[in-house]
Design a protein around this motif. Sequence first.
Motif, PDB file in Angstrom:
ATOM      1  N   LEU A  91       0.768  -1.138   0.020  1.00 36.17           N
ATOM      2  CA  LEU A  91      -0.076  -0.026  -0.091  1.00 36.17           C
ATOM      3  C   LEU A  91       0.892   1.057  -0.148  1.00 36.17           C
ATOM      4  N   ALA A  92       2.190   1.122   0.596  1.00 30.82           N
ATOM      5  CA  ALA A  92       2.997   2.308   0.550  1.00 30.82           C
ATOM      6  C   ALA A  92       3.814   2.402  -0.780  1.00 30.82           C
ATOM      7  N   ASP A  93       3.590   1.697  -1.697  1.00 29.80           N
ATOM      8  CA  ASP A  93       4.211   1.719  -2.903  1.00 29.80           C
ATOM      9  C   ASP A  93       3.577   3.047  -3.732  1.00 29.80           C
ATOM     10  N   PRO A  94       4.334   4.029  -4.139  1.00 28.35           N
ATOM     11  CA  PRO A  94       3.649   4.810  -5.081  1.00 28.35           C
ATOM     12  C   PRO A  94       2.946   4.621  -6.513  1.00 28.35           C
ATOM     13  N   ASP A  95       3.338   3.291  -6.937  1.00 27.43           N
ATOM     14  CA  ASP A  95       2.692   2.765  -8.025  1.00 27.43           C
ATOM     15  C   ASP A  95       1.809   1.683  -7.566  1.00 27.43           C
ATOM     16  N   PRO A  96       0.476   1.574  -7.681  1.00 25.70           N
ATOM     17  CA  PRO A  96      -0.482   0.842  -7.086  1.00 25.70           C
ATOM     18  C   PRO A  96      -0.296  -0.424  -7.896  1.00 25.70           C
ATOM     19  N   TRP A  97      -0.149  -0.531  -9.216  1.00 31.12           N
ATOM     20  CA  TRP A  97      -0.323  -1.756  -9.915  1.00 31.12           C
ATOM     21  C   TRP A  97       1.104  -2.328  -9.449  1.00 31.12           C
ATOM     22  N   HIS A  98       2.304  -1.814  -9.414  1.00 33.37           N
ATOM     23  CA  HIS A  98       3.304  -2.432  -8.816  1.00 33.37           C
ATOM     24  C   HIS A  98       3.297  -2.816  -7.502  1.00 33.37           C
ATOM     25  N   GLY A  99       2.536  -2.175  -6.525  1.00 35.80           N
ATOM     26  CA  GLY A  99       2.524  -2.603  -5.407  1.00 35.80           C
ATOM     27  C   GLY A  99       1.532  -4.076  -5.280  1.00 35.80           C
ATOM     28  N   PHE A 100       0.582  -4.042  -6.357  1.00 30.22           N
ATOM     29  CA  PHE A 100      -0.257  -5.161  -6.268  1.00 30.22           C
ATOM     30  C   PHE A 100       0.438  -6.218  -6.723  1.00 30.22           C
ATOM     31  N   THR A 101       1.196  -6.285  -7.865  1.00 30.58           N
ATOM     32  CA  THR A 101       2.090  -7.603  -8.313  1.00 30.58           C
ATOM     33  C   THR A 101       3.289  -7.803  -7.457  1.00 30.58           C
ATOM     34  N   ALA A 138      -4.594  -7.965   7.138  1.00 29.05           N
ATOM     35  CA  ALA A 138      -4.069  -8.304   5.749  1.00 29.05           C
ATOM     36  C   ALA A 138      -5.212  -8.154   4.714  1.00 29.05           C
ATOM     37  N   TYR A 139      -6.261  -8.772   4.714  1.00 28.75           N
ATOM     38  CA  TYR A 139      -7.379  -8.999   4.233  1.00 28.75           C
ATOM     39  C   TYR A 139      -7.985  -7.361   3.752  1.00 28.75           C
ATOM     40  N   ASP A 140      -8.255  -6.882   4.797  1.00 28.78           N
ATOM     41  CA  ASP A 140      -8.699  -5.610   4.690  1.00 28.78           C
ATOM     42  C   ASP A 140      -7.663  -4.669   3.874  1.00 28.78           C
ATOM     43  N   GLY A 141      -6.532  -4.585   4.203  1.00 26.67           N
ATOM     44  CA  GLY A 141      -5.507  -4.001   3.242  1.00 26.67           C
ATOM     45  C   GLY A 141      -5.436  -4.569   1.991  1.00 26.67           C
ATOM     46  N   PHE A 142      -5.544  -5.697   1.507  1.00 27.72           N
ATOM     47  CA  PHE A 142      -5.730  -6.244   0.300  1.00 27.72           C
ATOM     48  C   PHE A 142      -7.031  -5.493  -0.543  1.00 27.72           C
ATOM     49  N   LEU A 143      -8.092  -5.294   0.173  1.00 25.42           N
ATOM     50  CA  LEU A 143      -9.192  -4.825  -0.701  1.00 25.42           C
ATOM     51  C   LEU A 143      -8.929  -3.396  -1.087  1.00 25.42           C
ATOM     52  N   LEU A 145      -5.834  -2.160  -1.903  1.00 26.45           N
ATOM     53  CA  LEU A 145      -4.771  -2.421  -2.905  1.00 26.45           C
ATOM     54  C   LEU A 145      -5.502  -2.906  -4.015  1.00 26.45           C
ATOM     55  N   ILE A 146      -6.450  -3.727  -4.214  1.00 30.33           N
ATOM     56  CA  ILE A 146      -7.214  -4.044  -5.402  1.00 30.33           C
ATOM     57  C   ILE A 146      -7.826  -2.725  -5.818  1.00 30.33           C
ATOM     58  N   ALA A 147      -8.403  -1.964  -5.162  1.00 31.66           N
ATOM     59  CA  ALA A 147      -9.266  -0.846  -5.656  1.00 31.66           C
ATOM     60  C   ALA A 147      -8.201   0.036  -6.187  1.00 31.66           C
ATOM     61  N   ARG A 148      -7.065   0.375  -5.472  1.00 33.52           N
ATOM     62  CA  ARG A 148      -6.042   1.042  -6.264  1.00 33.52           C
ATOM     63  C   ARG A 148      -5.467   0.722  -7.506  1.00 33.52           C
ATOM     64  N   ALA A 149      -5.096  -0.453  -7.624  1.00 35.40           N
ATOM     65  CA  ALA A 149      -4.738  -1.163  -8.741  1.00 35.40           C
ATOM     66  C   ALA A 149      -5.941  -1.062  -9.924  1.00 35.40           C
ATOM     67  N   GLN A 150      -7.134  -1.177  -9.570  1.00 37.53           N
ATOM     68  CA  GLN A 150      -7.931  -1.086 -10.798  1.00 37.53           C
ATOM     69  C   GLN A 150      -8.207   0.214 -11.067  1.00 37.53           C
ATOM     70  N   ALA A 151      -8.022   1.073 -10.325  1.00 34.49           N
ATOM     71  CA  ALA A 151      -8.130   2.600 -10.547  1.00 34.49           C
ATOM     72  C   ALA A 151      -7.135   3.141 -11.538  1.00 34.49           C
ATOM     73  N   GLN A 162     -11.821 -12.886  -4.069  1.00 32.73           N
ATOM     74  CA  GLN A 162     -11.782 -14.337  -3.896  1.00 32.73           C
ATOM     75  C   GLN A 162     -10.698 -15.071  -4.921  1.00 32.73           C
ATOM     76  N   ASP A 163     -10.170 -14.174  -6.033  1.00 32.87           N
ATOM     77  CA  ASP A 163      -9.301 -14.511  -7.067  1.00 32.87           C
ATOM     78  C   ASP A 163      -7.886 -14.941  -6.213  1.00 32.87           C
ATOM     79  N   LEU A 164      -7.728 -13.869  -5.392  1.00 34.96           N
ATOM     80  CA  LEU A 164      -6.470 -14.276  -4.252  1.00 34.96           C
ATOM     81  C   LEU A 164      -6.349 -15.648  -3.614  1.00 34.96           C
ATOM     82  N   VAL A 165      -7.501 -15.888  -2.973  1.00 36.01           N
ATOM     83  CA  VAL A 165      -7.979 -17.057  -2.416  1.00 36.01           C
ATOM     84  C   VAL A 165      -7.622 -18.191  -3.193  1.00 36.01           C
TER      85      VAL A 165
END
Length: 240
Positions: A91-101, A138-143, A145-151, A162-165
């Motif tokens: 979440l601290a990564d300035p690039d949300p997509w890079h943070g997600f991957t 961790a799950y709340d943070g991942f939610l 992270l998803i929103a930021r990467a999709q944005a 669920q795709d992560l699970v």
Amino acid sequence: MTPAADPDSSLDRQPETGLRADAERNRERILAAARRLYASHGLGVSMACIAREAGVGKATLSRRFATPEELINAVFADRMDAYAAATAEALADPDPWHGFTSYIHTVCAMQAADRGFADVLTMTFPAAKALEGRRAEAYDGFLELIARAQATGHLRADFTPQDLVILLMANAGVVAATQDAAPDAWRRLVGQMLRAYAVPGTDLPPLEQAPAHTALYRAMVRLTRPAAGPHGDVERPDGR
């Protein structure tokens, strides 16, 4: 007159954990044995096998950890801390997509390094409150992270938590099946899944080379054999 010191009174003075020194040593031996066996064999290792590895009796183990969940909670406390920290770092990564991957790679690498932890991330332990609390964090943070990467337009809009699970379940299976024959096979899985998650045209790192056919064949042969415990005994499905 000051009463004479009780020669056995030192046995009653307990460390902060509330356990006598000898009991605390037994506890640490049990935790160390469980960490080794879970890491190499997964959570299917029986409590009896852990007691044997630790050099203690079953009764001693049950006094320290009455259930497998209690033991799992103690063994993986630090790894769950690292799991939650991985979310915060992403979440601290300035690039949300890079943070997600990066998060996906980090968590799957944690699974690959420890078969027990690979299992922990695909199971629930209602009685292990601390472990489940860190999972929820961790799950709340991942939610987020998803929103930021999709944005950013790089993560597909239909990607869900669920795709992560599903990925973690698949990765746990690959790690268990290929750990000896093709220990880096999980990297290929993660690379292919990230391509499935990404919007076409998104930059992605080069795909890892596929495992050799002979390595996968050895892994497939291994899967046809009964699962043996660390001492050569076949483990029961319930882990006892």
